[in-house]
Design an enzyme around this catalytic site. Structure first.
Site, PDB file in Angstrom:
ATOM      1  N   SER A 103       1.044  -0.871   0.065  1.00 35.28           N
ATOM      2  CA  SER A 103      -0.064   0.083   0.037  1.00 35.28           C
ATOM      3  C   SER A 103       0.924   1.024  -0.066  1.00 35.28           C
ATOM      4  O   SER A 103       1.961   1.318   0.472  1.00 35.28           O
ATOM      5  CB  SER A 103      -0.917  -0.077   1.170  1.00 35.28           C
ATOM      6  OG  SER A 103      -1.229   1.209   1.502  1.00 35.28           O
ATOM      7  N   TYR A 157      -1.886  -0.976  10.768  1.00 38.02           N
ATOM      8  CA  TYR A 157      -2.189  -1.036   9.182  1.00 38.02           C
ATOM      9  C   TYR A 157      -0.808  -0.697   8.469  1.00 38.02           C
ATOM     10  O   TYR A 157      -0.252  -1.553   7.630  1.00 38.02           O
ATOM     11  CB  TYR A 157      -3.286  -0.336   8.548  1.00 38.02           C
ATOM     12  CG  TYR A 157      -3.516  -0.671   7.258  1.00 38.02           C
ATOM     13  CD1 TYR A 157      -4.092  -2.005   6.645  1.00 38.02           C
ATOM     14  CD2 TYR A 157      -3.486   0.204   6.333  1.00 38.02           C
ATOM     15  CE1 TYR A 157      -4.154  -2.196   5.303  1.00 38.02           C
ATOM     16  CE2 TYR A 157      -3.423   0.246   4.808  1.00 38.02           C
ATOM     17  CZ  TYR A 157      -4.184  -1.055   4.549  1.00 38.02           C
ATOM     18  OH  TYR A 157      -4.212  -1.166   3.126  1.00 38.02           O
TER      19      TYR A 157
HETATM   20  N1  LIG Z   1      -8.585  -0.091  -1.589  1.00 40.77           N
HETATM   21  C1  LIG Z   1      -7.815   0.644  -1.286  1.00 40.77           C
HETATM   22  O1  LIG Z   1      -7.701   2.079  -1.264  1.00 40.77           O
HETATM   23  C2  LIG Z   1      -6.082   0.074  -1.052  1.00 40.77           C
HETATM   24  C3  LIG Z   1      -5.346   0.815  -0.635  1.00 40.77           C
HETATM   25  C4  LIG Z   1      -3.799   0.299  -0.528  1.00 40.77           C
HETATM   26  C5  LIG Z   1      -3.729  -1.008  -0.511  1.00 40.77           C
HETATM   27  N2  LIG Z   1      -4.963  -1.810  -0.529  1.00 40.77           N
HETATM   28  C6  LIG Z   1      -4.691  -3.284  -0.187  1.00 40.77           C
HETATM   29  O2  LIG Z   1      -5.312  -3.960  -1.253  1.00 40.77           O
HETATM   30  C7  LIG Z   1      -5.622  -5.330  -1.186  1.00 40.77           C
HETATM   31  C8  LIG Z   1      -6.953  -5.912  -1.732  1.00 40.77           C
HETATM   32  O3  LIG Z   1      -7.997  -4.699  -0.995  1.00 40.77           O
HETATM   33  P1  LIG Z   1      -9.368  -4.236  -1.502  1.00 40.77           P
HETATM   34  O4  LIG Z   1      -9.384  -2.744  -1.474  1.00 40.77           O
HETATM   35  O5  LIG Z   1      -9.373  -5.118  -2.897  1.00 40.77           O
HETATM   36  O6  LIG Z   1     -10.310  -4.904  -0.618  1.00 40.77           O
HETATM   37  P2  LIG Z   1     -11.383  -5.925  -0.750  1.00 40.77           P
HETATM   38  O7  LIG Z   1     -11.906  -5.791   0.852  1.00 40.77           O
HETATM   39  O8  LIG Z   1     -12.294  -5.481  -1.722  1.00 40.77           O
HETATM   40  O9  LIG Z   1     -10.665  -7.359  -0.980  1.00 40.77           O
HETATM   41  C9  LIG Z   1      -9.885  -8.028  -0.209  1.00 40.77           C
HETATM   42  C10 LIG Z   1     -10.281  -9.596  -0.217  1.00 40.77           C
HETATM   43  O10 LIG Z   1      -9.394 -10.091   0.576  1.00 40.77           O
HETATM   44  C11 LIG Z   1     -10.216 -11.433   1.204  1.00 40.77           C
HETATM   45  N3  LIG Z   1      -9.688 -11.658   2.563  1.00 40.77           N
HETATM   46  C12 LIG Z   1      -9.615 -10.984   3.509  1.00 40.77           C
HETATM   47  N4  LIG Z   1      -9.093 -11.766   4.536  1.00 40.77           N
HETATM   48  C13 LIG Z   1      -8.788 -12.786   4.124  1.00 40.77           C
HETATM   49  C14 LIG Z   1      -8.211 -14.122   4.527  1.00 40.77           C
HETATM   50  N5  LIG Z   1      -8.002 -14.253   5.893  1.00 40.77           N
HETATM   51  N6  LIG Z   1      -8.136 -15.141   3.714  1.00 40.77           N
HETATM   52  C15 LIG Z   1      -8.620 -15.063   2.498  1.00 40.77           C
HETATM   53  N7  LIG Z   1      -8.808 -13.932   2.019  1.00 40.77           N
HETATM   54  C16 LIG Z   1      -9.229 -12.898   2.718  1.00 40.77           C
HETATM   55  C17 LIG Z   1     -11.429 -10.708   1.222  1.00 40.77           C
HETATM   56  O11 LIG Z   1     -12.500 -11.605   1.498  1.00 40.77           O
HETATM   57  C18 LIG Z   1     -11.454  -9.814  -0.111  1.00 40.77           C
HETATM   58  O12 LIG Z   1     -12.033 -10.670  -1.241  1.00 40.77           O
HETATM   59  C19 LIG Z   1      -5.511  -5.461   0.353  1.00 40.77           C
HETATM   60  O13 LIG Z   1      -4.206  -5.936   0.627  1.00 40.77           O
HETATM   61  C20 LIG Z   1      -5.378  -4.027   1.006  1.00 40.77           C
HETATM   62  O14 LIG Z   1      -4.693  -3.662   1.916  1.00 40.77           O
HETATM   63  C21 LIG Z   1      -6.019  -1.403  -0.763  1.00 40.77           C
END
Ligand SMILES: NC(=O)c1ccc[n+]([C@@H]2O[C@H](COP(=O)([O-])OP(=O)(O)OC[C@H]3O[C@@H](n4cnc5c(N)ncnc54)[C@H](O)[C@@H]3O)[C@@H](O)[C@H]2O)c1
Length: 254
Positions: free
Chosen positions: A142, A155
């Site tokens: 991130s 986080y």
């Molecule tokens: N959305 C943002 O602004 C953002 C910014 C920076 C980083 N991220 C990172 O991007 C990645 C994806 O996030 P997103 O925004 O698409 O969120 P999201 O919640 O849409 O997707 C996360 C996915 O991870 C799965 N997951 C969570 N815990 C789990 C576990 N214990 N075992 C298996 N699967 C699990 C969830 O079911 C979901 O499908 C994450 O690592 C998040 O930290 C997101």
């Protein structure tokens, strides 16, 4: 077809960034194993890929469980006959000051965001070293792994750890055919972001503030993350390893 004949595992691919990456990788010819806790949503991604003529399968796993990670790698080898790309993307957020963070909160977040990727890499690397041809590991870190954000110390610490995990693995395997990189999304419009903002006291103001926080002046999309991820795991990035690539509309340039 930039990933023709490649096999890929993507964790956290039932929704958000992981889902967009699964669709994009499959579109480029990869066979994709979607590994996630959310079964219905994951199966829907498989169906969407199948309807578009691609190849995908779903496996229910909890990335916090080392045995689940081993099972995931074995499933990919059994189903697709190899493992070229491991993309550890599953993650969770926690918006809380350190004084409001319980032991359980810390353990649960670090288990998903940090140890989940470690377990997966440990299970995948031996197979990647054995097989012919180069492989690639990608982690979703991130922008908060590069610059800090208020009210999210655990986080931020977890994502900083992911960046260093990627760099350290990149050094270990640079001369043995495995490239390892980290994707550092900025503020991306996903279910995670929606949940986070809707829990804030004034969501409408927060949406506006989040859009303006990135110099490009809008939120990023999961598809934009998928394009960057595709490039990092593709042959076009064959000389790129140990990189933490911001996909953040200029956020970390400030
Ligand atoms: N959305 C943002 O602004 C953002 C910014 C920076 C980083 N991220 C990172 O991007 C990645 C994806 O996030 P997103 O925004 O698409 O969120 P999201 O919640 O849409 O997707 C996360 C996915 O991870 C799965 N997951 C969570 N815990 C789990 C576990 N214990 N075992 C298996 N699967 C699990 C969830 O079911 C979901 O499908 C994450 O690592 C998040 O930290 C997101």
């Amino acid at each position: 077809m930039r990933l023709a004949d490649k096999t890929a595992i993507i964790t956290g691919a039932s929704t958000g960034i992981g889902r967009a990456c699964a669709l994009r990788f499959a579109e480029e010819g990869a066979e994709v194993l979607i590994a996630d806790l959310q079964v219905e949503e994951g199966q829907a991604v498989v169906d969407e890929i199948g309807a578009a003529g691609g190849e995908a399968q779903f496996i229910e796993i909890d990335v916090r469980d080392p045995d689940d990670n081993t099972r995931m790698v074995e499933e990919c080898l059994d189903t697709f006959g190899g493992l070229d790309i491991l993309f550890c993307n599953a993650g969770v957020t926690l918006a809380a000051e350190i004084t409001e963070t319980t032991d359980e909160d810390m353990d649960s977040l670090l288990d998903v965001n940090v140890k989940g990727g470690m377990y997966a890499a440990r299970a995948a690397v031996p197979h990647m070293l054995e097989q012919e041809g180069d492989s690639s590991i990608l982690f979703t870190a991130s922008k908060t792994g590069l610059v800090a954000q208020e009210d999210s110390p655990v986080y931020c610490a977890s994502k900083g750890a992911v960046v260093m995990l990627a760099k350290a693995l990149a050094l270990d395997y640079a001369d043995r055919g495995i490239r390892v990189n980290a994707l550092c999304p900025g503020i991306i419009d996903t279910p995670m972001l929606n949940r986070y903002i809707e829990d804030l006291p004034n969501p409408q103001d927060a949406w506006q503030e989040f859009r303006q926080a990135q110099p490009i002046g809008r939120l990023g999309t999961p598809e934009e993350c998928a394009d960057a991820a595709l490039w990092l795991v593709s042959e076009e990035a064959r000389f790129i390893t140990g990189v933490a690539l911001p996909v953040d509309g200029g956020f970390t340039a400030e």
